[in-house]
Write a protein that holds these residues in place. Structure first.
Motif, mmCIF file in Angstrom:
data_model
loop_
_atom_site.group_PDB
_atom_site.id
_atom_site.type_symbol
_atom_site.label_atom_id
_atom_site.label_comp_id
_atom_site.label_asym_id
_atom_site.label_seq_id
_atom_site.Cartn_x
_atom_site.Cartn_y
_atom_site.Cartn_z
ATOM 1 N N UNK A 293 17.727 20.213 10.398
ATOM 2 C CA UNK A 293 16.307 20.524 10.294
ATOM 3 C C UNK A 293 16.080 21.772 9.449
ATOM 4 N N UNK A 294 16.973 22.736 9.587
ATOM 5 C CA UNK A 294 16.820 24.012 8.884
ATOM 6 C C UNK A 294 17.235 23.907 7.424
ATOM 7 N N UNK A 295 18.323 23.174 7.164
ATOM 8 C CA UNK A 295 18.867 23.105 5.813
ATOM 9 C C UNK A 295 18.081 22.141 4.928
ATOM 10 N N UNK A 296 17.491 21.088 5.523
ATOM 11 C CA UNK A 296 16.782 20.081 4.740
ATOM 12 C C UNK A 296 15.762 20.641 3.761
ATOM 13 N N UNK A 297 14.806 21.476 4.223
ATOM 14 C CA UNK A 297 13.805 22.006 3.299
ATOM 15 C C UNK A 297 14.393 22.935 2.244
ATOM 16 N N UNK A 298 15.574 23.500 2.519
ATOM 17 C CA UNK A 298 16.204 24.422 1.580
ATOM 18 C C UNK A 298 16.947 23.650 0.482
ATOM 19 N N UNK A 299 17.656 22.597 0.888
ATOM 20 C CA UNK A 299 18.393 21.788 -0.077
ATOM 21 C C UNK A 299 17.434 21.016 -0.986
ATOM 22 N N UNK A 300 16.258 20.648 -0.453
ATOM 23 C CA UNK A 300 15.308 19.823 -1.189
ATOM 24 C C UNK A 300 15.006 20.298 -2.596
ATOM 25 N N UNK A 301 14.554 21.545 -2.786
ATOM 26 C CA UNK A 301 14.225 21.997 -4.144
ATOM 27 C C UNK A 301 15.427 22.004 -5.095
ATOM 28 N N UNK A 302 16.603 22.380 -4.585
ATOM 29 C CA UNK A 302 17.798 22.419 -5.440
ATOM 30 C C UNK A 302 18.178 21.008 -5.873
#
Length: 510
Positions: free
Chosen positions: A151-160
């Motif tokens: 849940x935490x990593x998903x929004x962070x990986x998305x833009x990259x």
């Protein structure tokens, strides 16, 4: 109640962890899709022949549809079985992601994104439910950590990931990338969970409440998205949407407070601790998501970054976020979580204020450093806040509290996307007029550029680009200042929560 004829078989060894992996991947894909298109909006809009503001519907349509189905999860699980609903939504997510990638118009893409959000909504809460149901008690904490990390990593990986795929393969690939993963995950769960008990009941559904929810949320979101394109309330269409949203919301409140089986049990707001926690979560998440939306847009439109590099500048927040999550979880169990939340949100406010010092000459690392430092503060905000909300309600109300708070969070993110882009464009227009009006020597500047060898048209174009670039920079700084104020407001709200009598359960934070 109808029960499956096959008894539950204990899952262990490789089978157990394959199921956990498949469930975690489903949750990861759904959360990933909230941000994977953020840095690609300009590219998608250009490819489909629409404006960047219209392209933002790719983000908001998914978020609003997801928000609408989150409160339905309990009914769907009771009526059709949690495993069946999860697997159906998982496989549907694969098919709809493929359709998104094959879209040839904005209308088709938005329609597919709406359907994708409708299927994604139940996956998030059901993922944790199934993990807690399938894992033995001694492994449930580990399962919660795995779920929380996705849940935490998903929004962070998305833009990259979105930026890299958009630049090197093409924007459809940001949707195609999830197709084989979702299809494989859904089919794997069918094979591994075959024969397991999946209880169902003929649960009533509040159709009127659902209809009113769709009406007021949908009308308000369309108003926010289209208002800037129709001169806001000078347009009859926008006025009509405002009336529909207001009346729909009022009717929704009245109906849900009097309905025996409401789709959203608003009586949960009688708990001051929950109300303040959920409000803190919504305001803080809206400000956080506004940052995630505006930062890559500014880097691409003002500094000339590619979608890939804009994604890198946004995604670096994950480095310290992952490292700090276990520490924050332990602190929340030992000290007043309000202090942790306050520190986290004020840290985010400070980073937003830092960005108000940016100018058009900032380097990549100067732009990325505040984002890199966002990680620990983000974790200090996210993990304890919902745990505090869950600790504020009566036993047996946790599921409803989680659904309502997640609904508020999702809607806040969708609304923030529209509001921040509207404010950004309006402020850029105002700044451009102010800068142009403050240039009494504009013609002399053009004449000097012509004397230096440029054509008259080239000189005008160069000066216009300079003014536009500076106006966007001024608008960006202004928006970050507003975001900082919103963070401060969220940090103040958390003190309205009564001090918890004991440690909170951060496992409920997602």
């Amino acid at each position: 109640m109808i029960k499956a004829t096959s008894p539950d078989r204990p899952l262990e060894g490789a089978q157990l962890w394959l199921v956990v992996l498949a469930i975690a991947l489903g949750n990861f894909l759904v959360v990933l899709d909230t941000t994977i298109a953020n840095v690609s909006v300009p590219t998608i809009a250009g490819s489909l022949g629409v404006s960047a503001s219209q392209g933002s519907w790719v983000i908001t349509s998914y978020a609003v549809a997801e928000a609408i189905t989150v409160p339905l999860t309990g009914w769907l699980a009771a009526r059709f079985g949690a495993q069946r609903v999860f697997i159906f939504c998982y496989l549907a997510f694969a098919g709809l992601s493929a359709l998104c990638g094959m879209s040839t118009s904005l209308g088709m893409l938005v329609a597919c994104r709406v359907a994708l959000g409708l299927c994604g909504g139940p996956i998030m809460p059901l993922a944790q439910t199934l993990m807690m149901r399938l894992l033995p008690p001694e492994k449930q904490v580990l399962g919660t950590v795995i779920w929380a990390m996705t849940t935490l990593i998903g929004p962070i990986v998305g833009p990259v990931l979105g930026g890299t795929l958009c630049d090197n393969v093409g924007w459809p690939s940001i949707f195609f990338i999830g197709v084989p993963v979702a299809a494989a995950g859904g089919l794997l769960l069918i094979a591994l969970l075959r024969g397991r008990r999946d209880e169902i009941v003929k649960a009533p559904i509040d159709m009127v409440g659902l209809g009113l929810l769709i009406v007021w949320v949908g009308a308000l979101q369309i108003l926010l998205d289209e208002g800037r394109n129709h001169d806001w309330f000078a347009s009859v269409e926008i006025q009509a949407l405002a009336v529909i949203a207001a009346i729909g919301f009022a009717c929704f409140l009245i109906w849900e407070l009097t309905e025996k089986n409401p789709i959203v049990d608003l009586r949960i707001f009688r708990h001051r601790g929950f109300t303040a926690s959920a409000l803190t979560y919504s305001v803080g998440f809206g400000a956080f998501f506004a940052t995630v939306v505006i930062l890559p847009l500014w880097l691409q439109q003002n500094l000339g970054y590619t979608a890939t590099w804009a994604g890198y500048a946004t995604g670096v927040m994950g480095v310290f976020a992952v490292l700090s999550a276990p520490v924050v979880g332990q602190l929340a169990a030992k000290m007043d979580p309000r202090k942790i939340i306050f520190t986290g949100i004020m840290g985010l406010a400070g980073l937003a204020a830092w960005r108000t010092s940016f100018n058009s000459d900032v380097t990549f690392w100067q732009a990325a450093l505040p984002t890199l430092m966002t990680g620990p503060f983000m974790v200090m905000f996210f993990i304890p806040t919902i745990g505090l909300a869950m600790a504020s309600v009566d036993p047996g109300e946790e599921a409803n509290a989680a659904g309502v708070s997640n609904f508020m969070r999702t809607v806040a993110g969708a609304f923030a996307t529209s509001l921040v882009q509207t404010g950004w464009e309006n402020e850029a227009t105002r700044a451009q007029s102010a800068i142009a009006g403050a240039m009494p020597q504009g013609q002399a500047t053009i004449d000097g550029m012509v004397d230096g060898g440029q054509s008259n048209e080239g000189a005008i174009s160069s000066l216009t680009q300079l003014v536009q670039g500076q106006s966007v920079m001024v608008a960006t700084v202004h928006i970050f200042a507003i975001i900082a104020v919103c963070f401060v407001a969220a940090a103040m709200i958390v003190w309205l929560v009564p001090k918890p009598k004991g440690p909170i359960d951060t496992a409920a934070a997602h």
